[in-house]
Motif scaffolding. Structure first.
Motif, PDB file in Angstrom:
ATOM      1  N   CYS A 154       0.801  -1.226   0.000  1.00  0.00           N
ATOM      2  CA  CYS A 154       0.000   0.000   0.000  1.00  0.00           C
ATOM      3  C   CYS A 154       0.835   1.278   0.000  1.00  0.00           C
ATOM      4  CB  CYS A 154      -0.936  -0.001   1.211  1.00  0.00           C
ATOM      5  SG  CYS A 154      -2.118  -1.370   1.193  1.00  0.00           S
ATOM      6  N   GLY A 155       2.123   1.162  -0.251  1.00  0.00           N
ATOM      7  CA  GLY A 155       2.984   2.333  -0.302  1.00  0.00           C
ATOM      8  C   GLY A 155       4.301   2.004  -0.977  1.00  0.00           C
ATOM      9  N   VAL A 156       5.171   2.999  -1.052  1.00  0.00           N
ATOM     10  CA  VAL A 156       6.480   2.781  -1.663  1.00  0.00           C
ATOM     11  C   VAL A 156       7.382   2.036  -0.685  1.00  0.00           C
ATOM     12  CG1 VAL A 156       6.334   4.747  -3.211  1.00  0.00           C
ATOM     13  CG2 VAL A 156       7.229   5.081  -0.905  1.00  0.00           C
ATOM     14  N   LEU A 157       8.323   1.291  -1.237  1.00  0.00           N
ATOM     15  CA  LEU A 157       9.168   0.431  -0.418  1.00  0.00           C
ATOM     16  C   LEU A 157      10.544   1.036  -0.187  1.00  0.00           C
ATOM     17  CD1 LEU A 157       8.422  -3.076  -1.981  1.00  0.00           C
ATOM     18  CD2 LEU A 157       7.286  -1.961  -0.040  1.00  0.00           C
ATOM     19  N   LYS A 158      11.070   0.710   0.975  1.00  0.00           N
ATOM     20  CA  LYS A 158      12.459   1.016   1.312  1.00  0.00           C
ATOM     21  C   LYS A 158      12.993  -0.187   2.074  1.00  0.00           C
ATOM     22  CE  LYS A 158      15.442   4.385   3.651  1.00  0.00           C
ATOM     23  NZ  LYS A 158      15.473   5.633   4.468  1.00  0.00           N
ATOM     24  N   ASP A 159      13.964  -0.872   1.482  1.00  0.00           N
ATOM     25  CA  ASP A 159      14.528  -2.080   2.095  1.00  0.00           C
ATOM     26  C   ASP A 159      13.434  -3.104   2.399  1.00  0.00           C
ATOM     27  OD1 ASP A 159      17.050  -0.861   2.035  1.00  0.00           O
ATOM     28  OD2 ASP A 159      16.730   0.049   4.007  1.00  0.00           O
ATOM     29  N   CYS A 160      12.548  -3.310   1.434  1.00  0.00           N
ATOM     30  CA  CYS A 160      11.467  -4.307   1.541  1.00  0.00           C
ATOM     31  C   CYS A 160      10.463  -4.007   2.651  1.00  0.00           C
ATOM     32  CB  CYS A 160      12.047  -5.714   1.716  1.00  0.00           C
ATOM     33  SG  CYS A 160      12.938  -6.303   0.262  1.00  0.00           S
ATOM     34  N   THR A 161      10.406  -2.758   3.067  1.00  0.00           N
ATOM     35  CA  THR A 161       9.424  -2.316   4.052  1.00  0.00           C
ATOM     36  C   THR A 161       8.713  -1.078   3.504  1.00  0.00           C
ATOM     37  OG1 THR A 161      10.789  -3.121   5.880  1.00  0.00           O
ATOM     38  CG2 THR A 161       9.074  -1.516   6.423  1.00  0.00           C
ATOM     39  N   VAL A 162       7.421  -0.959   3.760  1.00  0.00           N
ATOM     40  CA  VAL A 162       6.700   0.219   3.290  1.00  0.00           C
ATOM     41  C   VAL A 162       7.209   1.455   4.027  1.00  0.00           C
ATOM     42  CG1 VAL A 162       4.452   1.332   3.115  1.00  0.00           C
ATOM     43  CG2 VAL A 162       4.654  -1.109   2.676  1.00  0.00           C
ATOM     44  N   ASP A 163       7.636   2.450   3.260  1.00  0.00           N
ATOM     45  CA  ASP A 163       8.134   3.713   3.798  1.00  0.00           C
ATOM     46  C   ASP A 163       6.934   4.616   4.072  1.00  0.00           C
ATOM     47  OD1 ASP A 163       9.195   6.282   4.228  1.00  0.00           O
ATOM     48  OD2 ASP A 163      10.920   5.888   2.934  1.00  0.00           O
ATOM     49  N   ASN A 164       6.531   4.685   5.323  1.00  0.00           N
ATOM     50  CA  ASN A 164       5.334   5.416   5.720  1.00  0.00           C
ATOM     51  C   ASN A 164       5.357   6.859   5.220  1.00  0.00           C
ATOM     52  OD1 ASN A 164       2.942   5.275   8.029  1.00  0.00           O
ATOM     53  ND2 ASN A 164       3.807   7.314   7.853  1.00  0.00           N
ATOM     54  N   ASP A 165       6.396   7.612   5.565  1.00  0.00           N
ATOM     55  CA  ASP A 165       6.398   9.046   5.308  1.00  0.00           C
ATOM     56  C   ASP A 165       6.511   9.369   3.829  1.00  0.00           C
ATOM     57  OD1 ASP A 165       6.320   8.960   8.023  1.00  0.00           O
ATOM     58  OD2 ASP A 165       8.077  10.212   8.370  1.00  0.00           O
ATOM     59  N   ALA A 166       7.268   8.564   3.086  1.00  0.00           N
ATOM     60  CA  ALA A 166       7.376   8.783   1.649  1.00  0.00           C
ATOM     61  C   ALA A 166       6.057   8.484   0.944  1.00  0.00           C
ATOM     62  CB  ALA A 166       8.497   7.923   1.066  1.00  0.00           C
ATOM     63  N   THR A 167       5.271   7.600   1.509  1.00  0.00           N
ATOM     64  CA  THR A 167       3.986   7.230   0.908  1.00  0.00           C
ATOM     65  C   THR A 167       2.950   8.333   1.055  1.00  0.00           C
ATOM     66  OG1 THR A 167       4.402   4.871   1.290  1.00  0.00           O
ATOM     67  CG2 THR A 167       2.107   5.525   1.018  1.00  0.00           C
ATOM     68  N   LEU A 168       3.048   9.134   2.099  1.00  0.00           N
ATOM     69  CA  LEU A 168       2.026  10.154   2.363  1.00  0.00           C
ATOM     70  C   LEU A 168       1.866  11.127   1.203  1.00  0.00           C
ATOM     71  CD1 LEU A 168       2.688  11.027   6.130  1.00  0.00           C
ATOM     72  CD2 LEU A 168       1.178   9.286   5.148  1.00  0.00           C
ATOM     73  N   GLU A 169       2.972  11.558   0.624  1.00  0.00           N
ATOM     74  CA  GLU A 169       2.908  12.511  -0.489  1.00  0.00           C
ATOM     75  C   GLU A 169       2.167  11.915  -1.681  1.00  0.00           C
ATOM     76  OE1 GLU A 169       5.869  14.933  -3.576  1.00  0.00           O
ATOM     77  OE2 GLU A 169       6.719  13.817  -1.874  1.00  0.00           O
ATOM     78  N   LEU A 170       2.382  10.624  -1.940  1.00  0.00           N
ATOM     79  CA  LEU A 170       1.748   9.978  -3.078  1.00  0.00           C
ATOM     80  C   LEU A 170       0.250   9.772  -2.828  1.00  0.00           C
ATOM     81  CD1 LEU A 170       4.486   7.352  -4.011  1.00  0.00           C
ATOM     82  CD2 LEU A 170       4.288   9.766  -4.646  1.00  0.00           C
ATOM     83  N   LEU A 171      -0.108   9.457  -1.606  1.00  0.00           N
ATOM     84  CA  LEU A 171      -1.524   9.342  -1.270  1.00  0.00           C
ATOM     85  C   LEU A 171      -2.220  10.693  -1.414  1.00  0.00           C
ATOM     86  CD1 LEU A 171      -1.181   7.088   1.893  1.00  0.00           C
ATOM     87  CD2 LEU A 171      -2.160   6.387  -0.307  1.00  0.00           C
ATOM     88  N   ALA A 172      -1.547  11.750  -0.997  1.00  0.00           N
ATOM     89  CA  ALA A 172      -2.120  13.091  -1.122  1.00  0.00           C
ATOM     90  C   ALA A 172      -2.321  13.452  -2.592  1.00  0.00           C
ATOM     91  CB  ALA A 172      -1.217  14.105  -0.431  1.00  0.00           C
ATOM     92  N   LYS A 173      -1.343  13.129  -3.441  1.00  0.00           N
ATOM     93  CA  LYS A 173      -1.477  13.384  -4.878  1.00  0.00           C
ATOM     94  C   LYS A 173      -2.658  12.608  -5.461  1.00  0.00           C
ATOM     95  CE  LYS A 173       2.178  13.311  -7.521  1.00  0.00           C
ATOM     96  NZ  LYS A 173       3.478  12.922  -8.128  1.00  0.00           N
ATOM     97  N   THR A 174      -2.814  11.384  -5.004  1.00  0.00           N
ATOM     98  CA  THR A 174      -3.915  10.555  -5.493  1.00  0.00           C
ATOM     99  C   THR A 174      -5.261  11.160  -5.103  1.00  0.00           C
ATOM    100  OG1 THR A 174      -2.553   8.559  -5.358  1.00  0.00           O
ATOM    101  CG2 THR A 174      -4.939   8.246  -5.395  1.00  0.00           C
ATOM    102  N   ALA A 175      -5.387  11.588  -3.859  1.00  0.00           N
ATOM    103  CA  ALA A 175      -6.644  12.177  -3.396  1.00  0.00           C
ATOM    104  C   ALA A 175      -6.987  13.440  -4.174  1.00  0.00           C
ATOM    105  CB  ALA A 175      -6.555  12.474  -1.903  1.00  0.00           C
ATOM    106  N   VAL A 176      -6.002  14.296  -4.423  1.00  0.00           N
ATOM    107  CA  VAL A 176      -6.240  15.529  -5.178  1.00  0.00           C
ATOM    108  C   VAL A 176      -6.679  15.204  -6.599  1.00  0.00           C
ATOM    109  CG1 VAL A 176      -5.136  17.582  -6.143  1.00  0.00           C
ATOM    110  CG2 VAL A 176      -4.720  16.952  -3.760  1.00  0.00           C
ATOM    111  N   SER A 177      -6.020  14.221  -7.213  1.00  0.00           N
ATOM    112  CA  SER A 177      -6.399  13.833  -8.577  1.00  0.00           C
ATOM    113  C   SER A 177      -7.822  13.291  -8.627  1.00  0.00           C
ATOM    114  CB  SER A 177      -5.388  12.803  -9.083  1.00  0.00           C
ATOM    115  OG  SER A 177      -5.937  11.673  -9.588  1.00  0.00           O
ATOM    116  N   GLN A 178      -8.225  12.543  -7.618  1.00  0.00           N
ATOM    117  CA  GLN A 178      -9.589  12.020  -7.559  1.00  0.00           C
ATOM    118  C   GLN A 178     -10.596  13.150  -7.367  1.00  0.00           C
ATOM    119  OE1 GLN A 178      -8.941   9.268  -4.352  1.00  0.00           O
ATOM    120  NE2 GLN A 178      -8.359   7.579  -5.706  1.00  0.00           N
ATOM    121  N   ALA A 179     -10.256  14.111  -6.516  1.00  0.00           N
ATOM    122  CA  ALA A 179     -11.139  15.264  -6.311  1.00  0.00           C
ATOM    123  C   ALA A 179     -11.290  16.059  -7.606  1.00  0.00           C
ATOM    124  CB  ALA A 179     -10.594  16.145  -5.195  1.00  0.00           C
TER     125      ALA A 179
END
Length: 341
Positions: free
Chosen positions: A132-157
């Protein structure tokens, strides 16, 4: 005073009386219908999903037709999930202006502007690794994912979504999405947050339908442990503090206690998501004659509302709405409408 003065059966003796004293009553307005939209598909595409009988992969134009059908039977909202034409490590098709969800949102609002279009805001359907997000060392990078989720929400709006629904379970994603929506002029777009989303075995059919099973590991590092209830309250409280307007408990039936606790603790609207595994179990048992599908469907939906859900996301939405219309015409009789076969 006790028996024989009081006889509880007096209020159960006819369908009309039972209907009059019913404490929890479903209406079509309680339901939200999920739809799976395929990017790059030919117009008129409606392909059955094997693990979820009665559900389909659809093109944006068919999604618009299904939204019109839902609206015609009294369902107020639909929630869109996208299957992209291609995937990459970042899930970039999630925020593409010509993405499946964005195209469907525009077509639905053009065809049926009154219906509420909700867009699932996550990356798992769009990443080539299924997380559900971008990976860093085979783990989801929480903070890096937030920007992409925000972009997705704006595009949907921008595509016309009436509401966005982050389902990723990243820490801080509601605040990031709220900030991005506000900065882009969408201050009145509500956020329906998957606030208490459990790492559940009931998601199996959905992962086939959305083609989003993780290619390695699982999602237990960011979805909730099934044994935790107090944690759910913390998660819901955090999302409300960050700006969530509606909160979702997912799944619904195995977590009715969480719906109840959430309803009793918070004043915001609460949604229960009757997930793919709950749906498929009823369908499968009915197909081999173990249960009556209509009765099981309506009883399960009633239990979710009785627990405190203000709205129910369910793949049964259209069928249940038709059953309710049939009941209204027949004084509460719980038979099968002719259009359900």
């Amino acid at each position: 005073m006790a028996f024989p003065i009081h006889r509880a059966r007096r209020l159960r003796m006819s369908p009309t009386i039972r209907h009059m004293v019913r404490e929890t009553a479903l209406t079509p307005h309680d339901f939200i219908l999920p739809l799976f939209v395929v990017g790059g598909s030919d117009a008129g595409t409606k392909k059955p999903i094997k693990s979820m009988p009665g559900c389909y992969h659809v093109s944006p134009d068919v999604a618009a037709q299904m939204a019109q059908e839902a609206h015609s039977v009294g369902i107020p909202g639909i929630i869109l999930f996208g299957l992209p034409v291609r995937k990459d490590p970042y899930g970039s098709r999630a925020w593409a202006d010509d993405g499946a969800v964005q195209r469907a949102a525009r077509e639905i609002k053009a065809a049926q502007p009154e219906i509420c279009v909700i867009c699932d805001t996550c990356l798992c359907e769009y990443t080539d690794h299924g997380h559900c997000g971008v990976l860093k060392d085979c783990t989801v990078d929480n903070d890096a994912t937030l920007e992409l989720l925000a972009k997705t929400a704006v595009s949907q709006a921008r595509a016309g979504a009436d509401m966005v629904a982050p389902s990723d379970m990243m820490d801080g994603r509601v605040a990031a999405i709220r900030r991005a929506l506000d900065e882009n002029g969408f201050i009145n777009k509500p956020i329906m947050s998957y606030a208490a989303k459990y790492a559940s075995s009931f998601y199996g059919p959905f992962r086939e339908a959305a083609e989003c099973a993780p290619s390695f590991g699982d999602r237990r590092g960011y979805q909730m442990d099934p044994g935790n209830a107090r944690e759910a309250i913390r998660e819901v409280a955090l999302d409300i503090e960050e700006g969530a307007d509606i909160v979702i408990v997912k799944p619904a039936l195995p977590y009715l206690d969480i719906i109840k606790i959430t309803r009793d603790t918070f004043s915001v609207p609460v949604a229960g998501y009757q997930v793919s595994g709950e749906y498929a179990q009823i369908k499968g048992a009915a197909a081999i004659g173990l249960v009556d599908e209509i009765s099981n469907m309506m009883e399960s939906l009633t239990s979710i509302k009785r627990a405190g859900a203000d709205m129910i996301i369910t793949y049964f939405a259209i069928d249940a709405a038709k059953v309710l219309a049939h009941q209204m015409m027949n004084n509460g009789y719980c038979g099968k409408p002719a259009e359900l076969g």
